[in-house]
Motif scaffolding. Sequence first.
Motif, short mmCIF file in Angstrom:
data_model
loop_
_atom_site.label_atom_id
_atom_site.label_comp_id
_atom_site.label_asym_id
_atom_site.label_seq_id
_atom_site.Cartn_x
_atom_site.Cartn_y
_atom_site.Cartn_z
N UNK A 4 73.47 53.12 39.59
CA UNK A 4 72.07 52.70 39.59
C UNK A 4 71.94 51.32 38.95
N UNK A 5 70.84 50.66 39.20
CA UNK A 5 70.65 49.31 38.64
C UNK A 5 70.56 49.35 37.12
N UNK B 64 71.38 54.14 24.86
CA UNK B 64 72.35 53.31 25.56
C UNK B 64 71.68 52.87 26.85
N UNK B 65 71.79 51.58 27.16
CA UNK B 65 71.22 51.06 28.40
C UNK B 65 72.32 50.31 29.14
N UNK B 66 72.54 50.71 30.38
CA UNK B 66 73.56 50.10 31.23
C UNK B 66 72.88 49.27 32.31
N UNK B 67 73.47 48.13 32.60
CA UNK B 67 72.97 47.24 33.65
C UNK B 67 74.01 47.17 34.76
N UNK B 68 73.62 47.64 35.95
CA UNK B 68 74.46 47.50 37.15
C UNK B 68 75.90 47.93 36.87
N UNK B 69 76.04 49.13 36.35
CA UNK B 69 77.36 49.63 35.97
C UNK B 69 77.61 50.99 36.62
N UNK B 70 78.80 51.15 37.17
CA UNK B 70 79.19 52.43 37.74
C UNK B 70 79.33 53.46 36.64
N UNK B 71 78.93 54.68 36.95
CA UNK B 71 79.06 55.79 36.00
C UNK B 71 80.22 56.65 36.46
N UNK C 207 69.76 38.04 44.34
CA UNK C 207 69.15 37.32 43.22
C UNK C 207 67.70 37.77 43.03
N UNK C 208 66.97 37.92 44.14
CA UNK C 208 65.57 38.36 44.07
C UNK C 208 65.50 39.77 43.47
N UNK C 209 66.36 40.63 43.93
CA UNK C 209 66.45 42.00 43.42
C UNK C 209 66.73 42.00 41.93
N UNK C 210 67.70 41.18 41.50
CA UNK C 210 68.09 41.13 40.10
C UNK C 210 67.00 40.55 39.20
N UNK C 211 66.20 39.65 39.72
CA UNK C 211 65.09 39.09 38.93
C UNK C 211 64.10 40.20 38.56
N UNK C 212 63.84 41.10 39.48
CA UNK C 212 62.97 42.25 39.19
C UNK C 212 63.65 43.13 38.14
N UNK C 213 64.92 43.39 38.33
CA UNK C 213 65.66 44.23 37.40
C UNK C 213 65.73 43.64 36.00
N UNK C 214 65.89 42.32 35.91
CA UNK C 214 65.95 41.67 34.60
C UNK C 214 64.63 41.80 33.86
N UNK C 215 63.54 41.77 34.59
CA UNK C 215 62.22 41.95 33.98
C UNK C 215 62.14 43.32 33.31
N UNK C 216 62.54 44.34 34.03
CA UNK C 216 62.49 45.71 33.51
C UNK C 216 63.50 45.90 32.38
N UNK C 217 64.72 45.43 32.59
CA UNK C 217 65.78 45.60 31.59
C UNK C 217 65.37 44.99 30.25
N UNK C 218 64.84 43.78 30.27
CA UNK C 218 64.46 43.12 29.03
C UNK C 218 63.36 43.89 28.30
N UNK C 219 62.36 44.37 29.05
CA UNK C 219 61.27 45.13 28.42
C UNK C 219 61.81 46.41 27.77
N UNK D 207 68.03 63.01 27.39
CA UNK D 207 67.49 62.62 28.69
C UNK D 207 68.17 61.35 29.18
N UNK D 208 68.39 61.29 30.48
CA UNK D 208 68.92 60.10 31.13
C UNK D 208 67.94 59.68 32.22
N UNK D 209 67.64 58.38 32.24
CA UNK D 209 66.79 57.81 33.28
C UNK D 209 67.65 56.91 34.16
N UNK D 210 67.61 57.15 35.44
CA UNK D 210 68.31 56.32 36.42
C UNK D 210 67.26 55.48 37.13
#
Length: 172
Positions: free
Chosen positions: A67-68, A49-56, A8-20, A78-81
């Motif tokens: 990647x998260x 395209x932006x993926x959240x916590x999805x296998x490629x 949950x702590x990890x995902x809270x950081x990820x949600x901050x970045x994802x939303x921005x 370009x792809x950013x992981x």
Amino acid sequence: MTQTEYKRRHDEVGKTIHQKLALKYGLIGEKRRYYQYQPETVLENTKYEVYWDRSILTDKSLGHNRPDITIWKKKEGEVLLIDIAVTNDTNMGKTFAEKINKYIDLNYELKDLWRVDRVKMIPIVLSNMGTIPRNLFKSVEELDLEPYIHQQMQKAVILNTCHIAQRFLYSE
């Protein structure tokens, strides 16, 4: 209990970045508080395209293909992981290097499969006590996010670390 809380702590950081990123790329319309924001697994428009916590899916079986956050900049080729870690103060440098090395094979596979020019791994590493390493600022700059986003990530980490400690202290 602990692994769920760490996630949950990890995902809270990820949600901050994802939303921005989703706001920046025009994939969502309104801003929410990071703890209220629930990322969609896939967001896309004609440019991104932006993926959240999805296998490629790849042709080869890879040990690390989830990647998260994954950003595919279609027009730029370009792809950013983005892979996130919240670790102990003493492990931050080691974790940063591990994150980069972890996705080398995926990097090569994506260049071929998605026919892109560049695949870049951007680790986001913070301490579980809120310490910010210097390389975090470089990662934020590479994502072209506001420089103060590290404060929001730091807040998410510290509040969730306190929550974990509180749950531990009052559990029987």
